[in-house]
Design an enzyme around this catalytic site. Sequence first.
Site, mmCIF file in Angstrom:
data_model
loop_
_atom_site.group_PDB
_atom_site.id
_atom_site.type_symbol
_atom_site.label_atom_id
_atom_site.label_comp_id
_atom_site.label_asym_id
_atom_site.label_seq_id
_atom_site.Cartn_x
_atom_site.Cartn_y
_atom_site.Cartn_z
ATOM 1 N N LYS A 12 0.853 -1.182 0.000
ATOM 2 C CA LYS A 12 0.000 0.000 0.000
ATOM 3 C C LYS A 12 0.887 1.230 0.000
ATOM 4 O O LYS A 12 1.723 1.409 0.894
ATOM 5 C CB LYS A 12 -0.895 0.015 1.244
ATOM 6 C CG LYS A 12 -2.121 0.893 1.102
ATOM 7 C CD LYS A 12 -3.095 0.312 0.099
ATOM 8 C CE LYS A 12 -4.479 0.929 0.205
ATOM 9 N NZ LYS A 12 -5.413 0.317 -0.762
ATOM 10 N N THR A 57 -3.842 -5.137 0.576
ATOM 11 C CA THR A 57 -3.241 -3.824 0.803
ATOM 12 C C THR A 57 -4.147 -2.956 1.678
ATOM 13 O O THR A 57 -3.660 -2.087 2.398
ATOM 14 C CB THR A 57 -2.942 -3.108 -0.526
ATOM 15 O OG1 THR A 57 -4.156 -2.841 -1.219
ATOM 16 C CG2 THR A 57 -2.018 -3.944 -1.392
ATOM 17 N N ASP A 58 -5.438 -3.196 1.639
ATOM 18 C CA ASP A 58 -6.334 -2.457 2.531
ATOM 19 C C ASP A 58 -6.054 -2.807 3.988
ATOM 20 O O ASP A 58 -6.120 -1.943 4.872
ATOM 21 C CB ASP A 58 -7.790 -2.766 2.183
ATOM 22 C CG ASP A 58 -8.763 -1.873 2.934
ATOM 23 O OD1 ASP A 58 -8.785 -0.656 2.663
ATOM 24 O OD2 ASP A 58 -9.477 -2.392 3.814
ATOM 25 N N PHE A 157 33.277 28.376 -9.941
ATOM 26 C CA PHE A 157 33.265 27.240 -10.869
ATOM 27 C C PHE A 157 34.067 27.630 -12.105
ATOM 28 O O PHE A 157 33.625 28.435 -12.914
ATOM 29 C CB PHE A 157 31.840 26.835 -11.257
ATOM 30 C CG PHE A 157 31.786 25.539 -12.026
ATOM 31 C CD1 PHE A 157 32.251 24.365 -11.465
ATOM 32 C CD2 PHE A 157 31.283 25.500 -13.316
ATOM 33 C CE1 PHE A 157 32.222 23.167 -12.173
ATOM 34 C CE2 PHE A 157 31.244 24.307 -14.034
ATOM 35 C CZ PHE A 157 31.714 23.147 -13.450
ATOM 36 N N ARG A 174 29.743 33.083 -7.473
ATOM 37 C CA ARG A 174 28.404 32.719 -7.939
ATOM 38 C C ARG A 174 27.525 32.353 -6.761
ATOM 39 O O ARG A 174 28.005 32.067 -5.653
ATOM 40 C CB ARG A 174 28.467 31.541 -8.905
ATOM 41 C CG ARG A 174 28.914 30.234 -8.259
ATOM 42 C CD ARG A 174 28.721 29.044 -9.180
ATOM 43 N NE ARG A 174 29.145 27.799 -8.529
ATOM 44 C CZ ARG A 174 28.903 26.596 -9.026
ATOM 45 N NH1 ARG A 174 28.253 26.456 -10.167
ATOM 46 N NH2 ARG A 174 29.313 25.505 -8.384
ATOM 47 N N GLN A 218 30.230 19.227 -6.177
ATOM 48 C CA GLN A 218 30.764 17.928 -5.771
ATOM 49 C C GLN A 218 31.572 18.054 -4.477
ATOM 50 O O GLN A 218 31.474 17.213 -3.574
ATOM 51 C CB GLN A 218 31.637 17.326 -6.876
ATOM 52 C CG GLN A 218 30.855 16.814 -8.072
ATOM 53 C CD GLN A 218 30.638 17.864 -9.136
ATOM 54 O OE1 GLN A 218 30.645 19.064 -8.864
ATOM 55 N NE2 GLN A 218 30.448 17.420 -10.379
ATOM 56 N N ASN A 244 21.494 21.248 -8.805
ATOM 57 C CA ASN A 244 22.065 22.592 -8.807
ATOM 58 C C ASN A 244 20.986 23.582 -9.223
ATOM 59 O O ASN A 244 20.559 23.608 -10.374
ATOM 60 C CB ASN A 244 23.254 22.657 -9.768
ATOM 61 C CG ASN A 244 24.138 23.856 -9.491
ATOM 62 O OD1 ASN A 244 23.686 24.849 -8.946
ATOM 63 N ND2 ASN A 244 25.396 23.769 -9.880
ATOM 64 N N HIS A 246 20.198 26.683 -10.406
ATOM 65 C CA HIS A 246 20.958 27.737 -11.061
ATOM 66 C C HIS A 246 20.312 29.115 -10.882
ATOM 67 O O HIS A 246 19.090 29.267 -11.014
ATOM 68 C CB HIS A 246 21.085 27.440 -12.555
ATOM 69 C CG HIS A 246 21.769 26.143 -12.846
ATOM 70 N ND1 HIS A 246 23.087 25.910 -12.538
ATOM 71 C CD2 HIS A 246 21.304 24.998 -13.410
ATOM 72 C CE1 HIS A 246 23.417 24.690 -12.908
ATOM 73 N NE2 HIS A 246 22.351 24.109 -13.430
#
Length: 291
Positions: A12, A57-58, A157, A174, A218, A244, A246
Amino acid sequence: MAIVLGGNRYGKAEVRLVRIDRDGEEHGITDLTVSVALSGDLADTHLRGTNDKVLATDTQKNTVYAFARDGIGSIEDFGLRLARHFVGTQPSIHFARVAIEQHSWSRLSIDGAPARHSFARTGDGTRTAVVSHDGERSWVLSGITDLTVLNSTDSEFWGFPRDEYTTLAETKDRILATAVNASWRHAAAGDTDWEASFRTARTGLLEAFAGTYSFSLQQTLYAMGERVLQRVPGVAEVRLSLPNKHHFLTDLSPFGLDNPGEVFYAADRPYGLIEGTVLRDDAPPAGPAWD
Protein backbone atom coordinates in the site's frame (compact mmCIF):
# COMPACT_ATOMS: atom_id res chain seq x y z
CA MET A 1 13.46 -21.35 -23.29
CA ALA A 2 11.80 -21.18 -19.88
CA ILE A 3 9.91 -18.15 -18.59
CA VAL A 4 10.05 -17.66 -14.84
CA LEU A 5 8.84 -15.16 -12.29
CA GLY A 6 11.47 -12.69 -11.12
CA GLY A 7 11.63 -10.50 -8.07
CA ASN A 8 8.34 -9.01 -6.99
CA ARG A 9 6.70 -7.12 -4.17
CA TYR A 10 3.40 -5.43 -3.47
CA GLY A 11 1.96 -3.10 -0.88
CA LYS A 12 0.00 0.00 0.00
CA ALA A 13 1.59 3.23 -1.17
CA GLU A 14 1.28 6.70 0.33
CA VAL A 15 -1.02 6.12 3.26
CA ARG A 16 -1.76 9.58 4.65
CA LEU A 17 -1.76 9.67 8.43
CA VAL A 18 -2.13 12.59 10.83
CA ARG A 19 -2.05 11.98 14.57
CA ILE A 20 -2.95 14.65 17.13
CA ASP A 21 -1.47 14.08 20.57
CA ARG A 22 -3.87 15.56 23.11
CA ASP A 23 -1.93 15.09 26.33
CA GLY A 24 -2.83 18.20 28.29
CA GLU A 25 -3.93 21.51 26.85
CA GLU A 26 -0.97 21.77 24.44
CA HIS A 27 -1.48 19.48 21.48
CA GLY A 28 1.13 17.93 19.19
CA ILE A 29 0.89 16.94 15.53
CA THR A 30 2.57 14.18 13.52
CA ASP A 31 1.90 14.20 9.78
CA LEU A 32 3.11 11.16 7.82
CA THR A 33 2.96 9.52 4.43
CA VAL A 34 3.58 5.77 4.87
CA SER A 35 4.28 3.26 2.09
CA VAL A 36 4.44 -0.49 2.72
CA ALA A 37 5.98 -3.08 0.38
CA LEU A 38 5.93 -6.83 1.10
CA SER A 39 7.54 -9.82 -0.62
CA GLY A 40 7.81 -13.53 0.03
CA ASP A 41 6.10 -16.78 -1.03
CA LEU A 42 3.81 -15.23 -3.62
CA ALA A 43 4.57 -17.20 -6.77
CA ASP A 44 1.15 -18.89 -6.79
CA THR A 45 -0.52 -15.51 -6.78
CA HIS A 46 1.35 -14.42 -9.90
CA LEU A 47 1.21 -17.74 -11.74
CA ARG A 48 -2.21 -19.10 -10.78
CA GLY A 49 -4.07 -16.14 -9.33
CA THR A 50 -4.53 -17.64 -5.86
CA ASN A 51 -4.77 -15.09 -3.07
CA ASP A 52 -4.49 -17.26 0.03
CA LYS A 53 -1.05 -15.81 0.84
CA VAL A 54 -1.81 -12.19 0.01
CA LEU A 55 -2.29 -9.79 2.90
CA ALA A 56 -4.65 -7.28 1.31
CA THR A 57 -3.24 -3.82 0.80
CA ASP A 58 -6.33 -2.46 2.53
CA THR A 59 -5.34 -4.48 5.60
CA GLN A 60 -1.86 -2.97 5.41
CA LYS A 61 -3.40 0.52 5.38
CA ASN A 62 -5.61 -0.30 8.35
CA THR A 63 -2.61 -1.66 10.26
CA VAL A 64 -0.81 1.65 9.82
CA TYR A 65 -3.74 3.51 11.35
CA ALA A 66 -4.23 0.99 14.16
CA PHE A 67 -0.55 1.12 15.15
CA ALA A 68 -0.74 4.91 15.25
CA ARG A 69 -3.42 4.66 17.94
CA ASP A 70 -0.74 3.57 20.43
CA GLY A 71 1.48 6.51 19.48
CA ILE A 72 4.04 7.02 16.77
CA GLY A 73 7.25 8.23 18.38
CA SER A 74 10.15 8.50 15.96
CA ILE A 75 9.38 7.47 12.39
CA GLU A 76 12.24 4.94 12.52
CA ASP A 77 10.67 3.17 15.51
CA PHE A 78 7.22 3.32 13.90
CA GLY A 79 8.60 1.78 10.72
CA LEU A 80 10.37 -0.98 12.66
CA ARG A 81 7.17 -1.84 14.52
CA LEU A 82 5.23 -2.14 11.27
CA ALA A 83 7.85 -4.06 9.31
CA ARG A 84 8.40 -6.59 12.08
CA HIS A 85 4.64 -7.02 12.49
CA PHE A 86 4.03 -7.83 8.82
CA VAL A 87 6.83 -10.41 8.66
CA GLY A 88 6.12 -11.83 12.10
CA THR A 89 2.39 -12.39 11.61
CA GLN A 90 2.18 -13.51 7.96
CA PRO A 91 3.88 -16.86 7.18
CA SER A 92 3.97 -16.08 3.46
CA ILE A 93 5.68 -12.69 3.92
CA HIS A 94 9.45 -12.93 4.29
CA PHE A 95 10.48 -9.32 3.79
CA ALA A 96 8.86 -5.97 4.56
CA ARG A 97 9.88 -2.45 3.73
CA VAL A 98 8.22 0.60 5.25
CA ALA A 99 9.05 4.02 3.83
CA ILE A 100 7.88 7.07 5.78
CA GLU A 101 7.88 10.77 5.04
CA GLN A 102 7.29 13.14 7.95
CA HIS A 103 5.87 16.51 6.94
CA SER A 104 6.98 19.29 9.25
CA TRP A 105 4.71 21.67 11.12
CA SER A 106 5.60 24.48 13.52
CA ARG A 107 3.57 25.80 16.40
CA LEU A 108 2.00 29.22 15.91
CA SER A 109 2.19 32.05 18.44
CA ILE A 110 -0.44 34.36 19.89
CA ASP A 111 0.91 37.69 21.19
CA GLY A 112 4.34 36.11 21.52
CA ALA A 113 3.14 33.05 23.43
CA PRO A 114 3.08 29.56 21.83
CA ALA A 115 -0.37 28.57 20.64
CA ARG A 116 -1.64 25.42 22.27
CA HIS A 117 -3.29 23.84 19.24
CA SER A 118 -2.47 25.89 16.13
CA PHE A 119 0.19 24.99 13.56
CA ALA A 120 1.62 25.98 10.17
CA ARG A 121 3.34 23.81 7.60
CA THR A 122 7.02 24.68 7.32
CA GLY A 123 9.59 24.58 4.54
CA ASP A 124 12.29 22.91 6.62
CA GLY A 125 12.52 19.82 4.43
CA THR A 126 10.78 16.48 4.77
CA ARG A 127 12.21 13.95 7.20
CA THR A 128 12.33 10.40 5.85
CA ALA A 129 12.96 6.86 7.02
CA VAL A 130 13.11 3.56 5.17
CA VAL A 131 12.98 0.46 7.35
CA SER A 132 13.48 -3.10 6.08
CA HIS A 133 13.07 -6.39 7.96
CA ASP A 134 13.58 -9.99 6.81
CA GLY A 135 12.50 -11.86 9.94
CA GLU A 136 15.96 -11.86 11.51
CA ARG A 137 17.62 -8.55 10.72
CA SER A 138 16.45 -4.99 10.36
CA TRP A 139 18.00 -2.15 8.38
CA VAL A 140 17.28 1.55 8.88
CA LEU A 141 17.88 4.51 6.61
CA SER A 142 17.16 8.00 7.87
CA GLY A 143 17.13 11.09 5.73
CA ILE A 144 15.75 14.39 4.58
CA THR A 145 14.45 15.63 1.23
CA ASP A 146 13.72 19.01 -0.34
CA LEU A 147 15.79 20.99 2.15
CA THR A 148 16.50 24.09 0.04
CA VAL A 149 19.67 26.00 0.91
CA LEU A 150 21.62 28.83 -0.71
CA ASN A 151 25.00 30.52 -0.35
CA SER A 152 24.99 33.99 -1.92
CA THR A 153 28.79 33.95 -2.37
CA ASP A 154 31.90 31.86 -1.53
CA SER A 155 31.30 29.63 -4.54
CA GLU A 156 33.33 29.40 -7.75
CA PHE A 157 33.27 27.24 -10.87
CA TRP A 158 36.14 27.37 -13.32
CA GLY A 159 38.89 25.25 -14.88
CA PHE A 160 36.46 22.84 -16.53
CA PRO A 161 37.11 21.41 -20.04
CA ARG A 162 35.99 23.49 -22.99
CA ASP A 163 35.07 22.23 -26.45
CA GLU A 164 33.09 23.48 -29.43
CA TYR A 165 29.82 23.12 -27.50
CA THR A 166 30.88 24.96 -24.35
CA THR A 167 29.27 28.36 -23.77
CA LEU A 168 29.32 28.53 -19.95
CA ALA A 169 31.55 31.29 -18.65
CA GLU A 170 33.93 30.60 -15.79
CA THR A 171 33.12 32.38 -12.55
CA LYS A 172 34.97 33.22 -9.35
CA ASP A 173 31.81 34.31 -7.53
CA ARG A 174 28.40 32.72 -7.94
CA ILE A 175 25.27 31.80 -6.04
CA LEU A 176 25.27 28.15 -4.96
CA ALA A 177 21.82 26.75 -4.23
CA THR A 178 20.42 23.23 -3.99
CA ALA A 179 17.58 21.17 -2.56
CA VAL A 180 19.28 18.63 -0.31
CA ASN A 181 18.11 15.03 -0.66
CA ALA A 182 20.12 12.92 1.75
CA SER A 183 19.87 9.44 3.24
CA TRP A 184 22.15 7.94 5.86
CA ARG A 185 22.46 4.28 6.70
CA HIS A 186 22.73 3.23 10.32
CA ALA A 187 25.23 0.49 11.01
CA ALA A 188 22.76 -1.20 13.35
CA ALA A 189 19.04 -0.95 14.09
CA GLY A 190 19.48 -1.39 17.81
CA ASP A 191 18.93 1.00 20.71
CA THR A 192 19.34 4.32 18.90
CA ASP A 193 18.11 7.77 19.90
CA TRP A 194 16.61 8.45 16.48
CA GLU A 195 15.53 12.00 17.30
CA ALA A 196 18.98 13.09 18.48
CA SER A 197 20.63 11.29 15.58
CA PHE A 198 18.42 13.08 13.04
CA ARG A 199 18.94 16.50 14.60
CA THR A 200 22.70 16.04 14.66
CA ALA A 201 22.85 14.79 11.06
CA ARG A 202 20.65 17.62 9.77
CA THR A 203 22.72 20.21 11.59
CA GLY A 204 25.89 18.68 10.17
CA LEU A 205 24.55 18.90 6.64
CA LEU A 206 23.63 22.55 7.05
CA GLU A 207 26.86 23.55 8.78
CA ALA A 208 28.96 21.87 6.10
CA PHE A 209 27.03 23.59 3.33
CA ALA A 210 27.33 26.99 4.99
CA GLY A 211 30.96 26.57 6.02
CA THR A 212 32.49 25.17 2.81
CA TYR A 213 34.10 27.59 0.36
CA SER A 214 33.01 25.72 -2.72
CA PHE A 215 34.83 25.26 -6.00
CA SER A 216 32.21 22.73 -7.12
CA LEU A 217 28.97 21.29 -5.83
CA GLN A 218 30.76 17.93 -5.77
CA GLN A 219 33.19 19.33 -3.18
CA THR A 220 30.28 20.58 -1.10
CA LEU A 221 28.55 17.19 -1.35
CA TYR A 222 31.59 15.42 0.06
CA ALA A 223 31.94 17.94 2.88
CA MET A 224 28.29 17.43 3.85
CA GLY A 225 28.54 13.64 3.92
CA GLU A 226 31.82 13.78 5.80
CA ARG A 227 30.33 16.03 8.46
CA VAL A 228 27.44 13.65 9.12
CA LEU A 229 29.85 10.72 9.55
CA GLN A 230 32.00 12.77 11.91
CA ARG A 231 29.06 13.85 14.04
CA VAL A 232 26.99 10.63 14.15
CA PRO A 233 29.15 7.59 15.00
CA GLY A 234 26.32 5.13 14.35
CA VAL A 235 26.03 6.13 10.68
CA ALA A 236 27.99 4.00 8.20
CA GLU A 237 27.16 5.67 4.88
CA VAL A 238 25.61 8.86 3.52
CA ARG A 239 24.10 9.26 0.05
CA LEU A 240 23.30 12.68 -1.33
CA SER A 241 21.48 13.94 -4.40
CA LEU A 242 21.95 17.67 -4.98
CA PRO A 243 20.23 19.41 -7.89
CA ASN A 244 22.07 22.59 -8.81
CA LYS A 245 19.46 25.35 -8.55
CA HIS A 246 20.96 27.74 -11.06
CA HIS A 247 20.75 31.50 -10.55
CA PHE A 248 21.74 33.51 -13.62
CA LEU A 249 22.65 37.19 -13.50
CA THR A 250 19.99 39.20 -15.32
CA ASP A 251 21.14 41.58 -18.04
CA LEU A 252 19.71 45.01 -17.16
CA SER A 253 21.77 46.93 -19.75
CA PRO A 254 18.80 47.29 -22.17
CA PHE A 255 17.20 49.47 -19.50
CA GLY A 256 20.32 51.56 -18.90
CA LEU A 257 20.94 49.86 -15.56
CA ASP A 258 23.96 48.07 -14.17
CA ASN A 259 23.67 44.85 -12.18
CA PRO A 260 26.42 44.47 -9.57
CA GLY A 261 25.44 40.90 -8.68
CA GLU A 262 22.06 41.76 -7.21
CA VAL A 263 19.30 40.70 -9.64
CA PHE A 264 19.11 37.07 -10.78
CA TYR A 265 16.87 34.79 -12.78
CA ALA A 266 16.19 31.55 -10.88
CA ALA A 267 15.94 28.78 -13.48
CA ASP A 268 14.07 25.61 -12.55
CA ARG A 269 15.17 23.42 -15.48
CA PRO A 270 17.29 22.03 -16.92
CA TYR A 271 19.59 21.67 -13.94
CA GLY A 272 22.80 19.93 -13.02
CA LEU A 273 22.31 16.94 -10.73
CA ILE A 274 25.20 15.99 -8.47
CA GLU A 275 24.98 12.64 -6.65
CA GLY A 276 27.45 10.75 -4.53
CA THR A 277 28.13 8.50 -1.56
CA VAL A 278 30.40 9.16 1.42
CA LEU A 279 31.10 6.21 3.70
CA ARG A 280 33.44 4.83 6.31
CA ASP A 281 36.12 2.59 4.83
CA ASP A 282 35.15 -0.13 7.32
CA ALA A 283 31.39 0.22 6.77
CA PRO A 284 29.47 -3.08 6.75
CA PRO A 285 27.68 -4.04 3.52
CA ALA A 286 24.59 -2.00 2.79
CA GLY A 287 22.13 -4.91 2.67
CA PRO A 288 18.70 -4.60 1.04
CA ALA A 289 17.82 -1.22 2.53
CA TRP A 290 19.37 0.68 -0.39
CA ASP A 291 17.68 -1.41 -3.11
